[in-house]
Each structure stands twice: as C-alpha cells, then as structure tokens.
Scaffold this active site. Structure first.
Site, mmCIF file in Angstrom:
data_model
loop_
_atom_site.group_PDB
_atom_site.id
_atom_site.type_symbol
_atom_site.label_atom_id
_atom_site.label_comp_id
_atom_site.label_asym_id
_atom_site.label_seq_id
_atom_site.Cartn_x
_atom_site.Cartn_y
_atom_site.Cartn_z
ATOM 1 N N ASP A 205 0.864 -1.176 0.000
ATOM 2 C CA ASP A 205 0.000 0.000 0.000
ATOM 3 C C ASP A 205 0.902 1.229 0.000
ATOM 4 O O ASP A 205 2.130 1.098 0.044
ATOM 5 C CB ASP A 205 -0.972 -0.005 1.192
ATOM 6 N N HIS A 280 -2.563 2.948 -4.650
ATOM 7 C CA HIS A 280 -2.102 2.465 -3.335
ATOM 8 C C HIS A 280 -0.675 1.922 -3.446
ATOM 9 O O HIS A 280 -0.343 0.901 -2.847
ATOM 10 C CB HIS A 280 -3.035 1.368 -2.796
ATOM 11 N N GLU A 345 -9.578 2.335 -5.657
ATOM 12 C CA GLU A 345 -9.388 3.745 -5.306
ATOM 13 C C GLU A 345 -8.297 4.476 -6.085
ATOM 14 O O GLU A 345 -7.535 5.243 -5.509
ATOM 15 C CB GLU A 345 -9.127 3.858 -3.791
HETATM 16 C C1 TNX Z 1 -10.970 1.420 1.865
HETATM 17 S S1 TNX Z 1 -11.335 -1.535 1.099
HETATM 18 C C2 TNX Z 1 -9.828 0.833 1.370
HETATM 19 C C3 TNX Z 1 -8.641 0.714 2.221
HETATM 20 C C4 TNX Z 1 -8.818 1.403 3.530
HETATM 21 C C5 TNX Z 1 -10.207 1.091 4.080
HETATM 22 C C6 TNX Z 1 -10.476 1.651 5.433
HETATM 23 C C7 TNX Z 1 -10.399 -1.013 0.026
HETATM 24 C C8 TNX Z 1 -10.294 -1.862 -1.132
HETATM 25 N N1 TNX Z 1 -9.776 0.180 0.171
HETATM 26 O O1 TNX Z 1 -7.520 1.209 1.539
HETATM 27 O O2 TNX Z 1 -7.842 0.965 4.397
HETATM 28 O O3 TNX Z 1 -11.154 1.605 3.181
HETATM 29 O O4 TNX Z 1 -11.671 1.165 5.964
#
Ligand code: TNX
Length: 775
Positions: A205, A280, A345
């Site tokens: 990440d 990430h 994301e």
């Molecule tokens: C979303 S779940 C994210 C993570 C964060 C999390 C915190 C996901 C695929 N991405 O990067 O840690 O929310 O709840």
C-alpha cells in the site's frame, strides 16, 4: 471354591476398573458444549471420554503432523507427550481415518467411551475434527503452563460437520502498520481454531511495501520504511521532505514468507498475497519513481493520502514488465490459486494528462481513463492466467469492463458482488457494512480510536455472503466471505487482537455454519466460553459486546429525550441509575426507554447471573431549550454527511472527534444556514454551536458563526458573531462557538456558519457542525 475365588477376584477387578474409569468421569449436559462455529449436526450421548498420559493419537502413515494441533496442547497444559501411531491400539486413542466420500473440508467425529474417531477426506477435515475436540476439552487446555487437578474429559458426542462456504477468509493489512512474522503465525493459529482457511495478506500500500522482491531490492529498502510520525493522527501526518530519514516500517524476507506459507498450509490455511495496482503504490513509486507517469521523486507517506493520484503509469510498457517480474517472484512463493491485485481507489488525473497514457488510450481504442484501468487489469489477468492463476481484485475492477477470468472481492457493500455474479464471475463477499474490523465495535467514547463506522459483534453475526437479491445461479458464484482488518488505526499487536477477536468468531460462524443453525442468542452464549479460551491464550480480545450502548431519540411533541439502553447479550440484564449513584445488583432493571427532560447522568452496566460484566457506562445527557424544536435548513447539509438528519442539531447527542460517527452534518465549500423555531417566546442566555476540524481529512472550522434573532420569523437582528481565523492544525479538534445573548426573549433563532472556502493547501473545504445548544 476355585470358581468362587475367581468370581470375587473378577468382581474386585471390575470395581477397580470402574472406579478409576467410568464413574469418575465428568457428567456433561448439552449446555456444556460450546463449539464455534456451530457444527452442522450434533448428537449428544451420556458419558465421556477421558484423555490420559497413555492416550494414543493415530493417523495414517506420514500424516501424523496434523495431530500436532492437539498433541502440543497436551504437552503444554498436561505435561504429557502423547504418542503418535499409525495403527490403532485396542482402546484409549484418537483415530484419524480417511474416507474419500466425505465432503471437502468436512469431518465426522465420534466420541466413545474408550476411543474417538475422526473421519475426513484430507488434512482440513482432520484438522477441524481435532479443533472441535480442542473446544470440547476444558478451557485449561489452552494454558501455556502445567495445570493440575483437571480431568481431561470430553462429552460423548457424534458430530457431522462441513462448511457452508469454501472461502472463509481474513485479511490483515500489514502495510499501514507492519505486523511481524510471529504475529502472522499466531493469526494463522487463531484462524485454524475457527475453521477459517484463507489468510489474505495486504502486502502493498502507499505507506509500505512489505515483501522482499529480489529483482527490485529498493521496494523494501526504500518502500518498506517511512518517516516516523506515529505520534500524530493518521490523517494529520504531513508529507515529509525528500531525504528525511525513514526509520519506521519493516518487511518480510522471502525466507519469512516461505515459513508463513508452510506453517499456514500445515494449519489448512491458504495465504493469498495482495500486490496492489495501479493505485495504493506510493511506496513502490518512492523506490522507483519511473513507475509513475511523471517520474516525480516522492517519499513513502507516513499517514493518510487522499485522493490517491500518484499511481503507476499505464502507458509505459516498462510498468507492466516490472509488475510481471514482481508477480513471478510472488507466484514462486505463494502456491495460492488466487493472486490479489488490488485495483481499488485509483484517482486517474495523471493518466488524463500523461502523454504515454494518452497514447495508450488512443492506440487501444479506449473511451476514457476508466477503460484504461480496465485495460491495465485485463492485461495483468492475461499474464496471471497464462501462469495458471486466477486474478482477484477489489470491486473497482468492474469499472470499465471486467477481465474475463477475474474474481471480485466486493467491499463497497454488496453491489460489486451482485454485479459480478450476475455476469457469471466468482465473488468473495466482504462488504464494509459487516466485514470491516477497523470499524468501531462499541460506544465510541469507550473504545480506542478507530476508522469510524459501527460494527458491533452482533452485526458481524448477521453477515450472510449470499444476499437476498441474488438468484440461485448468482449464489453459486459466491465463494464465501471475509473479514478485513485495515490498520491505519491499528498500530500495535494488542490493538490488532482487540479489533479482530471476538468479531472473527462471529464471522467464522457466518461462513461455516448452515443458515438454519445460526442463532444470535445461542452464539452469544457459546462465544463466552471462547472468551475464556482467549483469556487463557493471552489474547487481548474485546469485551465491547458487554458494554451498554444507547440509542437516543427526541420526541418533538413532549421535547423529551428518549434513551434506550442496549446490550448485545440478550440473556443479560441492564441495571441503571439516573442520580449519579453507583450501580449495584439492587439498581433499577432496565425495561423500556427512559424519558429525560433535564440534564441527567446515566450510569448503566450489564449484569449476568446477578454479577456485573463489562465496563461501567456513564454519560451525561445535557438537556437544553432547543431539544426537539423544529429546524428548517435554509442552506442544507451535503448528502454524504447528513448526521442525525432533521433533528440532528437538536438531539443532545454531540458529534465526537470521529467525523464518521453519524452525528456530524457537513457542508462542502458552502455555508450553513438554519432556523430553529422555539415555538413560543423563550428566554435566551447563550447559544453554542459545535464544530469539528480535521484538516488531514479536508474538514475546517467555520471562519465565522453568527446568531440572529426574530420574534416573527421575518425580520432578524444579529445577536452576535464569533470569528475564527484559519490556522494550520494537525489534529482532530472540537470547538464551541458561543454567542452570549443580552436579556432577550424571542421565538426564532437563525444560525449562519461561514465556510472557509478554499483552504491555503488547496482542495475543497468541508465544514462539520453538530448541535446547536440553546440555553
Ligand atoms: C478502503 S477496502 C480501502 C482501504 C482502507 C479502508 C479503510 C479497500 C479496497 N480500500 O484502503 O484501508 O477503506 O476502511
């Protein structure tokens, strides 16, 4: 005569045998049995099997290692080294017997007076049968040191058991905070205890790259470490200057990984690696800036980054070459059929302007950067499937078109799971509504800082990987479910255990037990003996389920605040006081919601069998004149942050430092303007408006709050203004804007809060307000 002697001798022998065997064995009732997850079928018979120093453990040739899970327990707690054989003696043994007709991972367990038989078709079934025996044994079996005066008896049960789902997973985010090899091994043991079979390691990440890749040593040398800002809240850690010393982090060597994978496999657990892409990955870009669109040197961030714009370049072939090389080493280490490539994301603003990405979009005939993400994942999918592996990704991989052989992990609720299964893809359900163990599990005032959200034990228990909207065909594509522990707010091992247990037990039952066998009341009893086990194992499990929680509502008619007291354990009582006095077993027992019409301190505690369990709950509810009065919004809050909606500003529940707590109303960029109708001329002394600042998350205090008063609701006169200039602020802070009123009796109160607008650091500006207190 001879005959008589023989007869009496054999009588004596019988008495001795019975005396030191049967009769003294523990007498069990069905209530003594609490196995988590609940087995499919169980028949309870009178009687017990007793383990002693001579009990033999019998497994097919060369499969004796599986018995370690039980053998090691007896060595530690009873001081015995139980002998392992490959053929059964006459009596006093536990026998593992292979039966290829058994269901995958299922087992039959039959406990008799002098023998125990576990039938299964392979390792996992045997392991689970042994784990069930472990849960039938006295809790003392978990002791790490010798315990005396215990009869190691288990009830004579016949169990037929097999899992409802084949994916029973837990994800540990080892990037945001690093968890060393020993913690991972201990986690694997806990998974096995609950018959879970998948450990998903989130190895990459922004905040850390955690797996050694021989071809790219800087991934861990540089990407594995960050500037230590652990003293600051996650979202308030500034980006460090280039070149600042990085001391905080860690990674697994390939040797560590091999050990983890081998240990997991001996416990029936598959380790699924996650190598995030295309976002990430700031840790990788910090190590090799050429992986990004503009090759700008960056540091590994120490905390939260949002939105995530520094991502891999999708235009350059060298990016894919790099990723393929990384994955080749990863596949060498992890036999898992599934390789997780993240995919979540990504903010694709760089892709929009990067010449290489633009060229790729044009050459591939893609419509936009969403399709470029899809191109990216499809290209990786082709690579993985050419190696015989299956690509797994977060539900964002659906956007712009899903790669043909991909499996989807649905996290943004169940939507991704519905969509993917409808298209005929396999899915693993991990909706944040039920599976996010970084969320709070109890009253936020009583819990350590967490991400936000609300996920108590009972809600995890309600999780069902198959959702009602799915057709039978779609349901077939549901491989199972998984809990995720994201660790932005989980810096220590203790804290990780606290967030994981006992919620993992609830999830384990949701993915193992048949639907018909699931019952919260029953589980909540069984989980208590698991608490005892956790205690013996030294696990820092959460006792939050014993906390009293409240639900507050306002009755606009009577202006009373109605407080409901709740406990997760339905078989318990709640006792409370409203006058500040201490709780005893004689305190009032809670039955129906309590109406409050003045400032009151509530104390409450859960009682089981007349004894208090869990922490004392104490809260002061501050009553004020505006409670339940009608509020009209002239400038309304944003859809994403509606707080407690219409009466949210006058419901006495104040927003906390956690902006996800469901109380804050938010305005993005614009101002707040609201009108409270006091319904009759009311004497006013002061008006307090609460606000929150969390600059790391883009939330800023209002620069001004003004209160205006009116008798008729038409002409308003300013009663006072409180100003507050912007200043940089690293933390999460609450502030009251107090407007004093000079001898006024009036009916209408208008409150205007002015948004900062554009923060000096750029981006949008949220303004979070909760509670207008009228005194
Ligand atoms: C979303 S779940 C994210 C993570 C964060 C999390 C915190 C996901 C695929 N991405 O990067 O840690 O929310 O709840």
């Amino acid at each position: 005569m001879k005959n008589a002697i023989f007869q009496s001798l054999s009588m004596i022998l019988l008495v001795i045998l019975v005396g030191c065997g049967e009769e003294s064995r523990t007498i069990f009732t069905e209530n003594d049995i609490s196995i988590v997850p609940k087995p499919l079928e169980m028949k309870f018979n009178q009687g017990a099997f007793r383990f002693n120093e001579d009990t033999k453990l019998v497994a097919p040739k060369d499969q004796g290692e599986v018995l370690d899970v039980l053998k090691d327990k007896f060595t530690a707690a009873a001081g015995w080294t139980l002998e392992v054989l490959d053929t059964a003696p006459r009596s006093n043994f536990v026998l593992l017997s292979t039966d290829s007709s058994m269901a995958e991972e299922g087992y039959d367990l039959k406990v008799m007076d002098n023998q125990i038989i576990i039938k299964a078709n392979g390792l996992n079934g045997f392991l689970y049968g042994l784990e069930t025996i472990r849960q039938l044994l006295p809790v003392a079996i978990e002791s790490k040191s010798l315990v005396n005066n215990i009869n190691w008896d288990i009830p004579k049960v016949e169990i037929k058991d097999s899992p409802r789902f084949k994916w029973r997973g837990f994800m540990l985010d080892v990037s945001r905070h690093f968890f060393d090899k020993d913690y991972v091994l201990a986690t694997i043991d806990q998974l096995a205890l609950l018959k879970m079979n998948t450990l998903h390691l989130h190895l990459v990440d922004d905040q850390g790259w955690r797996i050694e890749i021989k071809k790219y040593p800087k991934l861990t040398e540089v990407g594995g470490f960050r500037v230590d800002q652990e003293d600051k809240p996650w979202n308030a850690r500034p980006t460090p200057d280039l070149g600042t010393e990085t001391t905080y982090g860690g990674f697994y060597t390939q040797e560590d990984i091999k050990e983890i994978v081998a240990y997991a496999s001996s416990r029936g657990v598959t380790v699924v690696p996650e190598i995030e892409m295309p976002a990430h990955v700031m840790s990788a870009i910090a190590a090799y800036p050429e992986l990004s669109c503009f090759q700008k040197p960056i540091m590994v961030p120490s905390g939260g980054v949002w939105p995530i714009t520094e991502i891999y370049c999708a235009g350059k072939d060298s990016t894919f070459e790099f990723l393929e090389n990384v994955l080749l080493e990863v596949m060498e280490l992890f036999p898992s059929q599934y390789i997780h490539v993240g995919g979540d994301e990504a903010t694709k603003t760089n892709w929009e302007i990067c010449p290489d990405c633009k060229k790729r979009v044009a050459n591939e005939g893609l419509a936009n950067v969403e399709e470029l993400q899809s191109y990216f994942i499809q290209r990786m999918e082709r690579f993985l499937s050419s190696k015989g592996r299956i690509l797994l990704g977060w539900d964002e991989i659906l956007e712009g078109g899903l790669a043909p052989g991909a499996t989807v992990m649905s996290w943004r609720g169940v939507k991704g799971g519905l969509e993917a299964s409808e298209a005929g893809h396999d899915v693993v359900m991990t909706p944040n509504s039920h599976c996010y163990f970084d969320y709070y599990q109890g009253d936020q005032d009583a819990e350590p800082l967490a991400w936000g959200g609300n996920l108590p034990l009972s809600k995890v228990y309600q999780f069902d990987p198959v959702v009602d909207e799915m057709t039978a065909e779609q349901a077939k594509h549901v491989l199972g479910g998984q809990a995720n522990l994201w660790t932005e707010y989980v810096p220590t091992y203790d804290q990780a255990e606290y967030m994981t247990y006992p919620r993992l037990a609830a999830l384990a039952e949701a993915v193992w037990s048949s639907k018909a066998n699931r019952n919260w009341d029953d589980f909540s009893n069984r989980v208590e003996s698991l608490f005892e086990r956790y205690g013996k194992m030294g696990i820092n499990y959460a006792k939050s389920a014993y906390q009293v929680t409240t639900e507050t509502s306002v009755d606009p008619e009577s202006a009373a605040i109605s407080i409901a007291l709740k406990s997760e354990f339905t078989g318990s009582d709640i006792r409370y006081t409203l006058d500040g006095s201490d709780i005893t077993v004689a305190s009032e027992k809670y039955t129906t919601p309590i109406d409050i019409k003045k400032t009151t301190t509530i104390k409450a505690q859960v009682f089981k069998e007349e004894k208090p369990v869990g922490a004392l709950f104490k809260k002061t509810i501050t009553y004020n004149k505006a409670v339940g009065k009608p509020v009209t919004y002239l400038k309304k809050y944003h859809d994403s942050y509606q707080g407690a909606k219409e009466l949210g500003m006058v419901n006495v529940v104040r927003g906390s430092k956690n902006f996800h707590d469901g109380q804050w109303q938010g305005w993005l960029g614009g101002d707040m303007e609201l009108l409270i109708d006091m319904e009759s001329p009311t004497e006013l002394e002061k008006i307090t408006v609460g606000a929150l600042e969390n600059q790391g998350s883009g939330i800023y205090f209002p620069v001004q709050v003004e209160v205006l008063l009116s008798a008729d609701g038409k002409t308003f006169k300013s009663a006072g203004i409180v100003k507050r200039e912007y200043s940089a602020n690293n933390g999460s802070e609450l502030k009251n804007y107090v407007v004093g009123i000079k001898e006024q009796t009036t009916r209408y109160i208008k409150v205007i809060a002015t948004n900062l607008g554009t923060p000096p650091t750029g981006g949008g500006s949220w303004m979070f307000i909760d509670e207008v207190v009228v005194e």
